[in-house]
Motif scaffolding. Structure first.
Motif, PDB file in Angstrom:
ATOM      1  N   MET A 176       1.004  -1.045  -0.194  1.00 26.91           N
ATOM      2  CA  MET A 176      -0.410  -0.246  -0.033  1.00 26.91           C
ATOM      3  C   MET A 176       0.831   1.284   0.090  1.00 26.91           C
ATOM      4  SD  MET A 176      -2.321  -1.141  -0.513  1.00 26.91           S
ATOM      5  CE  MET A 176      -4.317  -0.596  -0.647  1.00 26.91           C
ATOM      6  N   HIS A 177       1.490   1.228   0.652  1.00 23.60           N
ATOM      7  CA  HIS A 177       2.939   2.128   0.614  1.00 23.60           C
ATOM      8  C   HIS A 177       3.472   2.890  -1.190  1.00 23.60           C
ATOM      9  CE1 HIS A 177       6.161   4.752   1.799  1.00 23.60           C
ATOM     10  NE2 HIS A 177       5.789   4.817   2.715  1.00 23.60           N
ATOM     11  N   PRO A 178       3.726   1.634  -1.996  1.00 24.21           N
ATOM     12  CA  PRO A 178       3.758   2.216  -3.000  1.00 24.21           C
ATOM     13  C   PRO A 178       2.443   2.692  -3.774  1.00 24.21           C
ATOM     14  CG  PRO A 178       4.855   0.278  -3.082  1.00 24.21           C
ATOM     15  CD  PRO A 178       3.968   0.727  -1.970  1.00 24.21           C
ATOM     16  N   ILE A 179       1.656   2.437  -3.238  1.00 20.76           N
ATOM     17  CA  ILE A 179       0.017   3.300  -4.295  1.00 20.76           C
ATOM     18  C   ILE A 179       0.029   4.764  -3.281  1.00 20.76           C
ATOM     19  CG2 ILE A 179      -2.019   2.247  -3.947  1.00 20.76           C
ATOM     20  CD1 ILE A 179      -1.729  -0.397  -4.386  1.00 20.76           C
ATOM     21  N   TYR A 180      -0.396   4.150  -2.441  1.00 23.50           N
ATOM     22  CA  TYR A 180      -0.819   5.755  -1.448  1.00 23.50           C
ATOM     23  C   TYR A 180       0.148   6.724  -0.974  1.00 23.50           C
ATOM     24  CZ  TYR A 180      -5.479   4.440  -0.142  1.00 23.50           C
ATOM     25  OH  TYR A 180      -6.881   3.936  -0.287  1.00 23.50           O
ATOM     26  N   LEU A 181       1.693   6.300  -1.014  1.00 21.42           N
ATOM     27  CA  LEU A 181       2.526   7.000  -0.617  1.00 21.42           C
ATOM     28  C   LEU A 181       3.935   6.988  -1.624  1.00 21.42           C
ATOM     29  CD1 LEU A 181       2.393   6.374   3.314  1.00 21.42           C
ATOM     30  CD2 LEU A 181       1.164   8.926   2.437  1.00 21.42           C
ATOM     31  N   GLY A 182       3.795   6.573  -2.342  1.00 18.88           N
ATOM     32  CA  GLY A 182       5.497   6.283  -3.627  1.00 18.88           C
ATOM     33  C   GLY A 182       6.100   5.496  -2.337  1.00 18.88           C
ATOM     34  N   ASP A 183       6.678   4.874  -3.696  1.00 18.47           N
ATOM     35  CA  ASP A 183       7.365   3.630  -3.372  1.00 18.47           C
ATOM     36  C   ASP A 183       7.317   2.686  -2.155  1.00 18.47           C
ATOM     37  OD1 ASP A 183       9.850   2.450  -4.370  1.00 18.47           O
ATOM     38  OD2 ASP A 183      11.094   4.279  -3.406  1.00 18.47           O
ATOM     39  N   TYR A 184       8.434   1.759  -2.236  1.00 19.93           N
ATOM     40  CA  TYR A 184       8.644   1.069  -0.643  1.00 19.93           C
ATOM     41  C   TYR A 184       8.307   1.840   0.418  1.00 19.93           C
ATOM     42  CZ  TYR A 184       8.185  -2.930  -4.629  1.00 19.93           C
ATOM     43  OH  TYR A 184       7.996  -3.423  -5.158  1.00 19.93           O
ATOM     44  N   PRO A 185       8.041   1.007   1.698  1.00 12.66           N
ATOM     45  CA  PRO A 185       8.358   1.356   3.066  1.00 12.66           C
ATOM     46  C   PRO A 185       9.676   1.355   3.143  1.00 12.66           C
ATOM     47  CG  PRO A 185       6.612  -0.754   3.520  1.00 12.66           C
ATOM     48  CD  PRO A 185       6.965  -0.356   1.836  1.00 12.66           C
ATOM     49  N   LYS A 186      10.229   2.844   3.870  1.00 14.83           N
ATOM     50  CA  LYS A 186      11.691   3.032   3.673  1.00 14.83           C
ATOM     51  C   LYS A 186      12.706   1.308   4.504  1.00 14.83           C
ATOM     52  CE  LYS A 186      15.636   5.608   5.915  1.00 14.83           C
ATOM     53  NZ  LYS A 186      16.185   4.917   6.014  1.00 14.83           N
ATOM     54  N   VAL A 187      11.219   1.528   6.017  1.00  9.27           N
ATOM     55  CA  VAL A 187      11.937  -0.221   6.708  1.00  9.27           C
ATOM     56  C   VAL A 187      12.597  -0.956   6.251  1.00  9.27           C
ATOM     57  CG1 VAL A 187       9.946  -0.288   7.948  1.00  9.27           C
ATOM     58  CG2 VAL A 187      11.853  -0.909   8.613  1.00  9.27           C
ATOM     59  N   VAL A 188      11.241  -1.521   4.915  1.00  6.98           N
ATOM     60  CA  VAL A 188      11.169  -2.301   4.312  1.00  6.98           C
ATOM     61  C   VAL A 188      12.547  -2.137   2.602  1.00  6.98           C
ATOM     62  CG1 VAL A 188      10.089  -3.726   2.625  1.00  6.98           C
ATOM     63  CG2 VAL A 188       8.563  -3.085   4.039  1.00  6.98           C
ATOM     64  N   LYS A 189      12.832  -1.189   2.368  1.00  6.87           N
ATOM     65  CA  LYS A 189      13.603  -1.471   1.582  1.00  6.87           C
ATOM     66  C   LYS A 189      15.473  -1.174   2.189  1.00  6.87           C
ATOM     67  CE  LYS A 189      13.328   2.564  -0.389  1.00  6.87           C
ATOM     68  NZ  LYS A 189      12.546   3.814  -1.139  1.00  6.87           N
ATOM     69  N   PRO A 211      13.272  -5.492  -5.840  1.00  4.30           N
ATOM     70  CA  PRO A 211      13.316  -5.018  -7.090  1.00  4.30           C
ATOM     71  C   PRO A 211      13.403  -3.734  -6.600  1.00  4.30           C
ATOM     72  CG  PRO A 211      12.038  -6.978  -7.235  1.00  4.30           C
ATOM     73  CD  PRO A 211      12.152  -6.884  -6.171  1.00  4.30           C
ATOM     74  N   GLU A 212      13.619  -2.715  -7.525  1.00  4.01           N
ATOM     75  CA  GLU A 212      13.405  -1.244  -7.802  1.00  4.01           C
ATOM     76  C   GLU A 212      12.515  -0.561  -8.332  1.00  4.01           C
ATOM     77  OE1 GLU A 212      16.475   1.844  -7.426  1.00  4.01           O
ATOM     78  OE2 GLU A 212      17.911   0.224  -5.820  1.00  4.01           O
ATOM     79  N   PHE A 213      11.758   0.432  -8.266  1.00  5.46           N
ATOM     80  CA  PHE A 213      11.293   1.214  -9.183  1.00  5.46           C
ATOM     81  C   PHE A 213      11.951   1.986  -9.231  1.00  5.46           C
ATOM     82  CE2 PHE A 213       7.423  -0.197  -5.995  1.00  5.46           C
ATOM     83  CZ  PHE A 213       6.881  -1.396  -7.025  1.00  5.46           C
ATOM     84  N   SER A 214      11.283   2.303 -10.352  1.00  2.00           N
ATOM     85  CA  SER A 214      12.200   3.732 -11.271  1.00  2.00           C
ATOM     86  C   SER A 214      11.089   4.782 -11.109  1.00  2.00           C
ATOM     87  CB  SER A 214      12.433   4.253 -12.551  1.00  2.00           C
ATOM     88  OG  SER A 214      10.794   4.113 -12.438  1.00  2.00           O
ATOM     89  N   GLU A 215      11.926   6.111 -10.456  1.00  4.66           N
ATOM     90  CA  GLU A 215      11.301   7.697 -10.132  1.00  4.66           C
ATOM     91  C   GLU A 215       9.872   7.686 -11.171  1.00  4.66           C
ATOM     92  OE1 GLU A 215      12.012   9.429  -7.877  1.00  4.66           O
ATOM     93  OE2 GLU A 215      13.227   8.703  -7.435  1.00  4.66           O
ATOM     94  N   GLU A 216       9.684   7.040 -12.278  1.00  3.63           N
ATOM     95  CA  GLU A 216       8.934   7.134 -13.020  1.00  3.63           C
ATOM     96  C   GLU A 216       7.803   6.040 -13.015  1.00  3.63           C
ATOM     97  OE1 GLU A 216       8.137   6.777 -18.001  1.00  3.63           O
ATOM     98  OE2 GLU A 216       9.946   6.716 -17.183  1.00  3.63           O
ATOM     99  N   GLU A 217       7.887   5.078 -12.482  1.00  2.00           N
ATOM    100  CA  GLU A 217       6.853   3.965 -12.640  1.00  2.00           C
ATOM    101  C   GLU A 217       6.506   4.808 -10.521  1.00  2.00           C
ATOM    102  OE1 GLU A 217       8.925  -0.362 -13.783  1.00  2.00           O
ATOM    103  OE2 GLU A 217       9.669   0.884 -12.187  1.00  2.00           O
ATOM    104  N   ILE A 218       7.614   4.799  -9.815  1.00  2.00           N
ATOM    105  CA  ILE A 218       6.964   5.164  -8.547  1.00  2.00           C
ATOM    106  C   ILE A 218       6.162   6.448  -8.289  1.00  2.00           C
ATOM    107  CG2 ILE A 218       6.803   6.359  -6.578  1.00  2.00           C
ATOM    108  CD1 ILE A 218      10.331   5.174  -6.560  1.00  2.00           C
TER     109      ILE A 218
END
Ligand code: NOJ
Length: 492
Positions: free
Chosen positions: A276-289, A307-314
């Motif tokens: 949900m973080h990518p969908i609501y706030l952008g990207d994976y949560p910091k603690v997870v990364k 895997p990493e999301f690109s800036e554009e994907e975020i």
């Protein structure tokens, strides 16, 4: 004054327990019931339906399912859907949440073959629901990937993203005129972790700490693309809303120490925030990364297993939601532990916390689903605080309990959980607008087969007619759906 304070605190702690909130739900609030295709339809190879991963899993690894049950016939709703609608009418609900079997619409998984019979089946169902003023709430992916796509790696291969978008587009074109509520994916964590991590559910791939993150990555991308297709090409004409439904167990700190509080938060971020973080706030949560990158490096991987999301994907993924769909079943205790040893990667080690269901909490038929209504309110409040007060739809809530027809425990479970939702709305200002009971009828409970009984209607799996009979909880739920009141005079 002191005495008053003590009284207030005491009544507050009672309210946190099982003090039923007697205030009826507001008029705008909606009640419904839920099912999913593989769990109820049966007719697994009829009218040209293609094989999906649950057909394949049950047929090739029968021992992975309790009593070697499978969904070949299930509740036979492919033939008995009219009876299902009768039951929804009896309950007096506003909406029916069900899912579309991808391989029934696209037997090859791709758009080269579109099954007329598949389209007809859901068209009949949806039109009949509308005729009876029951809103269809349609899940596009409730765990039944076409096997052809699994043969290429399933959700770990990003070609599935395109295939999912194409399937969704056909559903919007075929049914969108009648559908106001869409759900892209049901319970992403349960798709990826048991499906592609520990291998306990279909497709049964064992790839802990690797496959499950590839799955998550593609699932999130698939969700976002489907949301954007709907938003760009269908929303204006069809005027619906679309989001994910997420299994949100409330992770409660075992104690109030900073370590345990942090551990519980980390667990929520790994299970809920990952999606949900990518969908609501952008990207994976910091603690997870951070945790996955740290452990991957120590394990000798050349880059993070996440895997990493690109800036554009975020940017593209962010804000692809219209409501927050929550499936709530239970609460878990979490406590801090020492950093797990480096070795074979796993999701549990990545979380690095200990999660358990205390034995003294009330049991249900499923050991991982203790009856914990008080956690529902806390969960809802967490979602509100974490994701900027979204509108929340309860897309599932229910209990597995086998008490035949006089199912007092199910009635109590529903009553206490509804009360917890009402508390969240009234005292925490959480914007919940809809509630859906799981389930309309007993059905195939994945690796637990037909043993757990989730239905407010009993399904008789020994009768060829799959006779459905209302339990007492169906009468209670009818009372709730038609009066919006939680308390029922006929309860005892
Ligand atoms: C969540 C799932 O969406 C549903 O398929 C399942 O049967 C229920 N929880 C109960 O476990």
């Amino acid at each position: 004054m002191q005495f008053l304070l003590i009284c207030l605190l005491f009544s507050k702690s009672l309210a946190d327990q099982y003090n039923i909130n007697k205030t009826p739900f507001p008029d705008y609030f909606k009640f419904g019931a839920a099912t999913a295709a593989y769990q109820i339809e049966g007719a697994w190879n009829e009218d040209g339906k293609g094989e999906n991963i649950w057909d394949h899993f049950c047929h090739t690894r029968p021992k992975a399912v309790l009593n070697e049950d499978n969904g070949d016939i299930a509740c036979d709703s492919y033939h008995l859907w009219e009876r299902d609608i009768e039951m929804l009418k009896e309950l007096g609900v506003n909406h029916y949440r069900f899912s579309i079997s991808w391989a029934r619409i696209l037997p090859t998984g791709y758009t080269n073959v579109v099954s007329k019979e598949g389209i007809n089946y859901y068209t009949k169902l949806i039109k009949e629901l509308k005729r009876n003023n029951i809103e269809p709430m349609v899940t596009l992916y409730h765990w039944d990937l076409p096997q052809t796509l699994q043969d290429l790696g399933g959700w770990t291969n990003d070609i599935v993203v395109d295939a999912f978008v194409n399937f969704a587009r056909i559903c919007f074109e075929s049914f969108g005129k009648y559908v106001r509520y869409w759900i892209t994916v049901n319970e992403p964590f349960q798709v990826c972790h048991p499906g592609y991590g520990d291998g306990s559910l279909a497709p049964g791939l064992y790839s802990p700490g690797i496959g499950e993150y590839l799955c998550a990555h593609n699932l999130i991308k698939g969700h976002a693309r489907v949301w954007r297709v709907y938003d760009d090409q269908f929303r204006d004409a069809q005027k619906g809303v679309i989001s994910m439904a997420v299994h949100c167990g409330w992770y409660q700190a075992e104690s109030n120490t900073t370590e345990d509080l942090e551990a519980a938060e980390t667990k929520s971020q790994f299970v809920i925030g990952l999606y949900m973080h990518p969908i609501y706030l952008g990207d994976y949560p910091k603690v997870v990364k951070d945790r996955i990158a740290m452990r991957s490096e120590k394990e000798g991987f050349s880059k993070s297993r996440l895997p990493e999301f690109s800036e554009e994907e975020i940017e593209y993924i962010k804000d692809t939601h219209d409501f927050f769909g929550i499936n709530y079943y239970s609460t878990y205790n979490v406590k801090a532990i020492a950093e797990p040893p480096i070795g074979e990667p796993s999701f549990e080690k990545d979380c690095g916390v200990f999660t358990y269901s205390p034995p003294e909490w009330e049991s249900t038929q499923l050991s991982v689903m203790k009856n914990t209504p008080w956690g529902f309110r806390k969960m809802l409040k967490w979602i509100k605080d974490e994701y900027n007060s979204p509108e929340i739809l309860v897309t599932e809530n229910g209990i597995a309990i086998d008490e035949q027809y006089n199912d007092v425990t199910r009635i109590r479970y529903l009553k206490e959980h509804l009360s917890s939702v009402r508390d969240a709305m009234m005292f925490d200002d959480v914007n919940v607008t809809l509630y859906t009971v799981w389930s309309l009828l007993d059905n195939f409970e994945w690796s637990n087969g037909y043993t757990p009984k989730f239905g407010v209607y009993e399904t008789n799996f020994s009768s060829p007619e799959r006779t459905r009979t209302p339990r007492r909880s169906a009468k209670y739920y009818k009372h709730v759906a038609t009066t919006h009141g939680i308390v029922w005079s006929q309860e005892n």
